[in-house]
Motif scaffolding. Structure first.
Motif, PDB file in Angstrom:
ATOM      1  N   ASP A  60       1.010  -1.290  -0.016  1.00 36.83           N
ATOM      2  CA  ASP A  60      -0.028   0.045   0.087  1.00 36.83           C
ATOM      3  C   ASP A  60       0.690   0.959  -0.487  1.00 36.83           C
ATOM      4  N   THR A  61       0.697   1.961  -1.057  1.00 33.58           N
ATOM      5  CA  THR A  61       1.972   2.976  -1.500  1.00 33.58           C
ATOM      6  C   THR A  61       1.587   3.515  -1.488  1.00 33.58           C
ATOM      7  N   GLY A  62       1.975   5.659  -1.080  1.00 37.60           N
ATOM      8  CA  GLY A  62       1.360   6.836  -1.134  1.00 37.60           C
ATOM      9  C   GLY A  62       0.358   7.332  -0.220  1.00 37.60           C
ATOM     10  N   PRO A  63      -0.723   8.239  -0.408  1.00 38.27           N
ATOM     11  CA  PRO A  63      -0.944   8.779   0.369  1.00 38.27           C
ATOM     12  C   PRO A  63      -2.230   8.202   0.458  1.00 38.27           C
ATOM     13  N   ALA A  64      -2.896   7.843   2.266  1.00 36.87           N
ATOM     14  CA  ALA A  64      -3.925   6.598   2.240  1.00 36.87           C
ATOM     15  C   ALA A  64      -4.852   7.738   1.582  1.00 36.87           C
ATOM     16  N   ASP A  65      -5.282   8.935   1.243  1.00 39.48           N
ATOM     17  CA  ASP A  65      -6.771   9.756   1.330  1.00 39.48           C
ATOM     18  C   ASP A  65      -6.447   9.708  -0.539  1.00 39.48           C
ATOM     19  N   GLY A  66      -5.667   8.998  -1.099  1.00 38.63           N
ATOM     20  CA  GLY A  66      -5.699   9.213  -2.777  1.00 38.63           C
ATOM     21  C   GLY A  66      -6.331   8.543  -3.312  1.00 38.63           C
ATOM     22  N   ILE A  67      -6.467   9.022  -4.706  1.00 39.81           N
ATOM     23  CA  ILE A  67      -7.373   7.856  -5.525  1.00 39.81           C
ATOM     24  C   ILE A  67      -6.595   6.783  -5.284  1.00 39.81           C
ATOM     25  N   PRO A  68      -7.186   5.500  -4.799  1.00 40.17           N
ATOM     26  CA  PRO A  68      -7.145   4.327  -5.024  1.00 40.17           C
ATOM     27  C   PRO A  68      -6.578   3.188  -6.446  1.00 40.17           C
ATOM     28  N   ALA A 124     -13.090  -5.837   1.429  1.00 36.03           N
ATOM     29  CA  ALA A 124     -12.587  -5.704   2.927  1.00 36.03           C
ATOM     30  C   ALA A 124     -11.079  -4.596   2.932  1.00 36.03           C
ATOM     31  N   LEU A 125     -11.019  -4.033   2.123  1.00 34.47           N
ATOM     32  CA  LEU A 125     -10.935  -2.383   2.502  1.00 34.47           C
ATOM     33  C   LEU A 125     -11.170  -0.987   2.828  1.00 34.47           C
ATOM     34  N   GLY A 126     -12.194  -1.969   2.018  1.00 34.01           N
ATOM     35  CA  GLY A 126     -13.570  -1.124   2.236  1.00 34.01           C
ATOM     36  C   GLY A 126     -13.188   0.057   0.897  1.00 34.01           C
ATOM     37  N   LEU A 127     -12.778  -0.095   0.070  1.00 40.59           N
ATOM     38  CA  LEU A 127     -12.700   0.641  -1.689  1.00 40.59           C
ATOM     39  C   LEU A 127     -13.997   0.443  -2.178  1.00 40.59           C
TER      40      LEU A 127
END
Length: 296
Positions: A15-23, A88-91
């Motif tokens: 899991d790389t990059g900002p947690a609030d970024g577009i996934p 599971a990741l809430g995406l």
């Protein structure tokens, strides 16, 4: 790597990059692993995009939760795994990208659950959903020759080769499919460790036998397979990347995949790249993801 229980698996992922970024969920193929996206994830993180890169079933640290679960490698299982990971990741929605097996999973979720896909990046076979009903139809001999490994895996001889010499078989495939990629021993070994997964051989063999209709799939995925048999269109925005030096799926002038894309669609040739396009041309792959991000 992190891990999460998702569906029938405990899925290992980065899991790389900002947690609030577009996934963006990015998926590797056979015989590769999550390291294919190391540089892509760095490019995307710099642009504010969150990259989630799982190890597929049968690879790396991903494991089945129940020893009795069928070790299926069929396309429906890969699509179901991706959907379960997102849940599971809430995406709720994400950019989906991949190549080979991973591209197939991304195509399946984009086709069957378009509300979960912000856009699709698919490499090589752009419309990467198998038409199993037509698997017995011969193709031109030069194309059949490129599929030697699939027929090899139909035999017990091929299964034994993969079991006993998985690094040798997989490295040979890397060389054939990416003839212009000068990867070194360390690069291969970093990914080859993923092939030591205890389910790797069984899942690979099942995948290549099932896609030709030679063996049954997991009944748990029969409903998904039935939907895929209709060869559903993909309506989400899609970018298809083709490696100019792809040794197993070389690009042609004609575009047989275009009729399956009913939404915004772009087909791009990436010169100097082979089958493992994200690792060979990370900037081109990252650019495609960012182009889709700008549409959101």
């Amino acid at each position: 790597m992190k891990s999460v229980s998702a569906g029938v698996l405990e899925i290992a992922y980065t899991d790389t990059g900002p947690a609030d970024g577009i996934p963006a969920v990015l998926l590797h193929g056979f015989p590769y692993d999550a390291h294919a996206y190391d540089e892509v994830a760095d490019h995307l993180a710099a642009a504010g995009v969150r990259s989630i890169v799982p190890s597929l079933r049968g690879y790396g640290a991903t494991r089945f939760l129940d020893e009795t679960t069928m070790r299926s490698g069929e396309q429906a299982a890969l699509g179901a795994d991706l959907l379960a990971l997102m849940n599971a990741l809430g995406l709720e929605r994400a950019i989906l990208g991949g190549y080979d097996w991973g591209g197939r999973a991304a195509c399946i979720v984009s086709a069957l659950w378009p509300e979960r896909s912000l856009g699709l990046v698919s490499c090589g076979a752009g419309y990467n959903i198998q038409n199993i009903a037509a698997a017995g139809t011969p193709v031109p001999p030069e194309e059949e020759a490129r599929y030697w490994y699939q027929y090899y895996f139909h035999s017990e001889r091929g299964r034994r080769a993969l079991e006993d010499n998985r690094r040798g078989v997989c490295r040979f495939i890397w060389q054939l499919w990416s003839p212009s990629w000068a990867f070194d021993d360390a690069t291969f070994e970093r990914s080859a460790a993923s092939f030591d997964n205890p389910d790797f051989v069984e899942i690979v063999i099942h995948s290549y036998r099932h896609r030709f209709g030679g063996i049954p799939g997991d009944p748990a995925y029969a409903g998904i397979e039935a939907r895929l048999a209709a060869q559903p269109d993909i309506a989400v925005p899609a970018i298809v990347l083709l490696g100019g030096d792809d040794g197993v799926d070389p690009p042609g002038a004609a575009d047989p995949d275009a009729p399956h894309f009913s939404g915004p669609y772009d087909r791009r040739l990436v010169a100097g790249a082979g089958h493992n396009l994200p690792q060979e041309a990370p900037e081109a792959f990252a650019t495609a993801v960012l182009d889709l991000v700008r549409r959101t």
